[in-house]
Design an enzyme around this catalytic site. Structure first.
Site, mmCIF file in Angstrom:
data_model
loop_
_atom_site.group_PDB
_atom_site.id
_atom_site.type_symbol
_atom_site.label_atom_id
_atom_site.label_comp_id
_atom_site.label_asym_id
_atom_site.label_seq_id
_atom_site.Cartn_x
_atom_site.Cartn_y
_atom_site.Cartn_z
ATOM 1 N N HIS A 9 0.853 -1.237 -0.023
ATOM 2 C CA HIS A 9 0.255 -0.013 0.025
ATOM 3 C C HIS A 9 0.852 1.271 -0.090
ATOM 4 C CE1 HIS A 9 0.684 -0.771 4.254
ATOM 5 N NE2 HIS A 9 0.769 0.361 4.396
ATOM 6 N N CYS A 66 7.711 -0.401 -2.117
ATOM 7 C CA CYS A 66 7.131 -0.373 -0.925
ATOM 8 C C CYS A 66 7.793 1.088 -0.205
ATOM 9 C CB CYS A 66 7.695 -1.578 0.016
ATOM 10 S SG CYS A 66 9.187 -1.667 0.468
ATOM 11 N N GLY A 67 7.462 1.187 1.121
ATOM 12 C CA GLY A 67 7.679 2.296 1.682
ATOM 13 C C GLY A 67 9.354 2.925 1.700
ATOM 14 N N GLY A 69 11.645 0.328 0.271
ATOM 15 C CA GLY A 69 12.359 -0.406 -0.636
ATOM 16 C C GLY A 69 13.131 -1.689 0.079
ATOM 17 N N GLY A 71 12.302 -3.746 2.746
ATOM 18 C CA GLY A 71 11.696 -5.096 3.061
ATOM 19 C C GLY A 71 11.437 -5.886 1.754
ATOM 20 N N HIS A 99 26.914 -5.482 -13.616
ATOM 21 C CA HIS A 99 27.886 -6.150 -12.850
ATOM 22 C C HIS A 99 27.291 -7.371 -11.850
ATOM 23 C CE1 HIS A 99 31.113 -2.651 -12.765
ATOM 24 N NE2 HIS A 99 30.378 -2.838 -13.858
ATOM 25 N N ARG A 134 35.717 -11.035 -14.933
ATOM 26 C CA ARG A 134 35.386 -10.647 -13.449
ATOM 27 C C ARG A 134 33.961 -10.406 -13.068
ATOM 28 N NH1 ARG A 134 35.780 -4.313 -12.358
ATOM 29 N NH2 ARG A 134 35.093 -3.843 -14.339
#
Length: 150
Positions: A9, A66-67, A69, A71, A99, A134
């Site tokens: 939400h 989300c609020g 990012g 979680g 990368h 790499r």
């Protein structure tokens, strides 16, 4: 590109903005909810929906809001084969793909605004994984950890 997009939400307004923006850019956007900011919802559910869409081939990449990012990123990374990261700057949004083969961009709707979110989504979508030795070697090590710990 086929892009799955979902939010809780708190992330809904930014998710809705990006959904409209990316559709106008010509991308196939798969809306996995939520469809309102008015009903509390949980970021793990959004992460689950995005991960399953990528893993079953319905989407090439995903964007989670989300609020903060954080979680959503933690929850998405519980799925083998999902490589999610919180990115609030242009460099990380493309470098994570180039990368590190990031396939889920997580963003905090309480951290960034619509213009920055558009820039991040554009950088994330345009980026391609590097074939430099790499980067391939390092990603192989990440996959080895993932396999060992499953």
């Amino acid at each position: 590109m086929k892009i799955a997009i979902a939010s809780d939400h708190a992330g809904y307004p930014l998710k809705k903005h990006l959904q409209d923006y990316l559709t106008k850019q010509g991308h196939e956007v798969i809306n996995l909810g939520v469809d309102t900011a008015d009903v509390p919802s949980d970021y793990p559910d959004a992460a689950d929906a995005i991960a399953r869409a990528i893993l079953d081939g319905r989407a090439e990449r995903g964007i989670l809001a989300c609020g903060s990012g954080v979680g959503a990123s933690i929850a998405a990374n519980k799925f083998p084969g999902i490589y999610a990261a919180v990115c609030h700057d242009h460099y990380s949004a493309h470098q994570g793909v180039e990368h590190d083969r990031m396939n889920v961009l997580t963003i905090g709707a309480r951290i960034i605004g619509p213009t920055t979110a558009e820039e991040l989504a554009d950088a994330f979508i345009a980026a391609q994984p590097s074939d430099e030795e790499r980067h391939v070697r390092r990603f192989g090590k990440v996959q080895a950890i993932e396999q060992r710990e499953m």
